[in-house]
Design a protein around this motif. Structure first.
Motif: not given
Length: 155
Positions: A7, A31, A37, A39, A73, A111, A113, A115, A130-131, A139
């Motif tokens: 983290t 993460e 990936r 998060k 990110t 959130i 994400n 990858t 993103a969510e 996306e």
């Protein structure tokens, strides 16, 4: 035996990214799985300057800023893998298949994400989404470039 997730707090994020308020759009990394990936989290606050005009009666986070948060990110995933210094430049190089599925409003936790897909020389490609509350908000496929030592920078 499971491994403790890597983290990053805001202090480490500030060490890795050149962005500062009001354009720093990642508050915490939840993460990281190196080479694979990441998060991260963006707390969406009514105090964000863009909400004054987007939109005054129904504040909505601009889609372009959601994409910028995803790109930041992706940069964090890249910078935790590749050596860099203060002269390393990281640019958002392209975006494909961007889609917006849900409005992001003040009070939401976005959130982020990302990858890793592949790398070709200085170009890194990522799948990102993103969510909010487990619901897809946006996306896209992202392309970013890393330039060492300030090569190609505007002079």
């Amino acid at each position: 035996m499971s491994q403790t997730p890597i983290t990053l707090d805001i202090h480490k994020i500030l060490d890795l990214l050149p962005h500062r308020y009001p354009i720093l759009l990642v508050d915490r990394v939840l993460e990281i799985e190196p080479h694979t990936r990441i998060k991260a989290l963006k707390n969406v606050s009514i105090n964000e300057p863009y909400f004054q005009g987007h939109f005054p009666k129904r504040p909505v986070m601009p889609g372009v800023l959601i994409l910028e948060a995803l790109a930041q990110t992706a940069a964090l995933l890249t910078f935790t893998e590749e050596r860099h210094d203060e002269n390393t430049l990281y640019y958002f190089a392209g975006i494909d298949d961007a889609r917006f599925k849900r409005v992001v409003e003040p009070g939401d936790q976005l959130i982020l994400n990302v990858t890793f897909e592949r790398r070709m020389r200085h170009i890194w490609k990522f799948k990102a989404h993103a969510e909010v509350d487990g619901v897809l908000a946006a996306e896209a496929n992202l392309m970013c470039t890393v330039i060492q030592g300030g090569e190609g920078a505007a002079k």
